[in-house]
Design an enzyme around this catalytic site. Structure first.
Site, PDB file in Angstrom:
ATOM      1  N   GLU A  66      13.220  -2.519   1.742  1.00 44.72           N
ATOM      2  CA  GLU A  66      13.122  -0.951   1.626  1.00 44.72           C
ATOM      3  C   GLU A  66      14.307  -0.282   2.571  1.00 44.72           C
ATOM      4  OE1 GLU A  66       8.345  -0.027   1.208  1.00 44.72           O
ATOM      5  OE2 GLU A  66       9.356   0.884   2.838  1.00 44.72           O
ATOM      6  N   ARG A  90      -9.846   1.402   1.005  1.00 45.39           N
ATOM      7  CA  ARG A  90     -10.987   1.246   1.895  1.00 45.39           C
ATOM      8  C   ARG A  90     -11.265   2.473   2.716  1.00 45.39           C
ATOM      9  NH1 ARG A  90      -8.314   1.033   6.686  1.00 45.39           N
ATOM     10  NH2 ARG A  90      -6.364  -0.268   6.410  1.00 45.39           N
TER      11      ARG A  90
END
Ligand code: ADP
Length: 502
Positions: A200, A291
């Site tokens: 990236e 989560r």
């Protein structure tokens, strides 16, 4: 509504989930390692079951044993908390295959978002901006050099299976690429059993801003605004707040819409978070956490929405009873993660027995903890002892409340990072909201106080030793912490040592 939930976790998050169950009238079932026999989450639960012989660091990862205890206790659902098994698609799958409800998204969603290249590809398809880079793993060091040159330096190499900053390398020039690629791939295979690496563009001074989501089984997804999480040490968050000082209503709407699109693209169910890097007003998808997150309370305080109760409700088949237009933000919330790490010695994990614990209270103060007096703090688990969270009418008010609460909070018997938080709250740049993810790297004075060169040397040596220990199976990111809570006084009244009712 579910009848009962087994909490496959420990420390503050186990206690947080147990509290939510009890307020909802759901039977809360705890499990515990031998080291946690008399931990607060065990004492607070309606029932508690011993995980049995295993090294303490592995107890909460024993899938078969957890399923066996779920059967034995007659649990209807399993809540994984964060860390441990929470983002293992195979665990979610095993839970459902065994006939229990998994409190979280579908296992396919966890799998898709757990592979960062797959997640980036899906997000691109959904029209969510991702950090420029590859959506396929790199095939070789030469491949890495070519793509890095196309992107322009600096770049960051990342593990596709990554987490906790492992397998991540910032590369500033062409000659560093191949070596960094080999090192990152090695680290990633060791940590995750998967050496796939992608690349990236490395953004110089972005902020880490993330959007909280809730999605129900009927497909409705709402976002609950953002959290600012730029105050990090080695890619680990230390202070979080909501809202972000860098986000206005228009940007919030744009980021929120992108996050909802991201969630819809994977049929998201439950509570989840889309993490972005924010550079000026441009934002880029970083990853999705499938989560509940450590920093969820700041969102709860500004929205008035209980995220953990909603996780349980959604798992029980309830639909969201509010829409996007009903979500409004009120005031400002800040969270300080209180860890057993010693800022005076390079944030080295400290051990000891909690001799005394004085918790702050008064207007606007919340303590989500998992420790109590007498608890032994070792190196088996994540060093998070608890979270101090405050809420006030505005950011300046929240900083003032946090400063006051930090003065009141006293933990004796183990070194903590509280001196760091006190320095941060006193700092004019923090107070003005002027920071990026590089903030603490640029401000070692805040992080560590003033270190003598001897103390630095000692800390470096000790860190190297600890790294050895970690390779032996101590994984701070896959474990979670200890805690306590406001029911401490009740536990103290009931006498020490406590007997385990489970
Ligand atoms: P992990 O899952 O290992 O925690 P993330 O991709 O979530 O890795 O990144 C962790 C942190 O690393 C971010 O919060 C940010 O501080 C930094 N980071 C990650 N990617 C970049 C990037 N492209 N440019 C600059 N900083 C980055």
């Amino acid at each position: 509504m579910l009848e009962s939930v087994l909490v496959a976790n420990r420390g503050e998050i186990a206690l947080r989930v147990i509290r939510a169950c009890q307020e909802l009238g759901v039977r809360a079932i705890a499990v515990f390692s031998d080291a946690d026999r008399s931990a607060p989450h065990v004492l607070a639960a309606d029932e508690a079951y011993r995980l049995g012989p295993a090294p303490a660091s592995e107890s909460y990862l024993r899938v078969d044993r957890i399923l066996e205890l779920a059967r034995r206790s007659g649990a209807e659902a399993i809540h994984p908390g964060y860390g441990f098994l929470s983002e293992r698609a195979s665990f979610a799958e095993a839970v459902e295959a065994a006939g229990f409800v998994f409190v979280g998204p579908r296992s396919e969603t966890i799998a898709a978002m757990g592979d960062k290249t797959e997640a980036r590809r899906r997000m691109q398809e959904a029209g969510v901006p991702v950090v420029p880079g590859t959506v396929e793993p790199l095939v070789s060091g030469t491949d890495a050099v070519r793509i890095a040159e196309e992107l322009g330096f600096p770049v960051v190499l990342k593990a596709a299976a990554g987490g906790g900053g492992k397998g991540m390398r910032v590369v500033r020039g062409k000659d560093e690429v191949e070596r960094a690629f080999d090192a990152a791939a090695r680290e990633a295979s060791q940590a995750f059993g998967d050496g796939a690496i992608y690349v990236e563009k490395f953004l110089a001074t972005p902020r880490h801003v993330e959007i909280q989501l809730l999605g129900d089984a009927a497909g409705q997804v709402v976002h609950l605004g953002e959290r600012e999480c730029s105050i990090q040490r080695r890619h680990q968050k230390l202070i979080e707040e909501a809202p972000s000082p860098a986000v206005d209503g228009e940007l919030r709407e744009a980021m929120g819409e992108a996050a909802v699109r991201a969630a819809e693209a994977v049929g998201y169910r439950g509570a989840g978070t889309v993490e972005f890097l924010l550079a000026g007003r441009e934002f880029f998808f970083l990853e999705m956490n499938t989560r509940i997150q450590v920093e969820h309370p700041v969102t709860e305080l500004v929205t008035g929405i209980d995220l953990v109760k909603w996780q349980i409700r959604i798992a029980g088949g309830e639909r969201l009873d509010f829409g996007q237009a009903d979500v409004t933000l009120r005031g400002h919330a800040i969270e300080c993660r209180v860890t057993s790490e010693d800022p005076a010695h390079g944030f080295l994990p400290a051990t000891g027995r909690v001799r005394s614990l004085l918790l702050p209270s008064g207007p606007g103060v919340r303590w989500d903890g998992g420790i109590s007096t007498g608890v032994e703090i070792g190196l088996h688990y994540d060093p998070l002892l608890g979270k101090l969270i405050v809420h006030a009418e505005d950011r300046a008010g929240a900083v003032a409340t946090m400063r006051r609460a930090l003065r009141e909070l006293r933990i004796e018997g183990v070194e903590t990072c509280l001196p760091f938080h006190r320095r941060a709250m006193d700092d004019p740049d923090f107070q003005a909201g002027r920071f990026s993810i590089q903030f603490l790297e640029q401000r070692p004075d805040l992080l560590e106080g003033r270190l003598s060169s001897n103390a630095r040397l000692a800390a470096a040596l000790a860190a190297a030793l600890l790294e050895h220990k970690r390779r032996d199976g101590f994984h701070p990111r896959t474990a979670t912490g200890f805690r306590e809570g406001s029911s401490l006084t009740a536990w103290q009244r009931s006498g020490w040592p406590w007997s385990n009712g489970g």
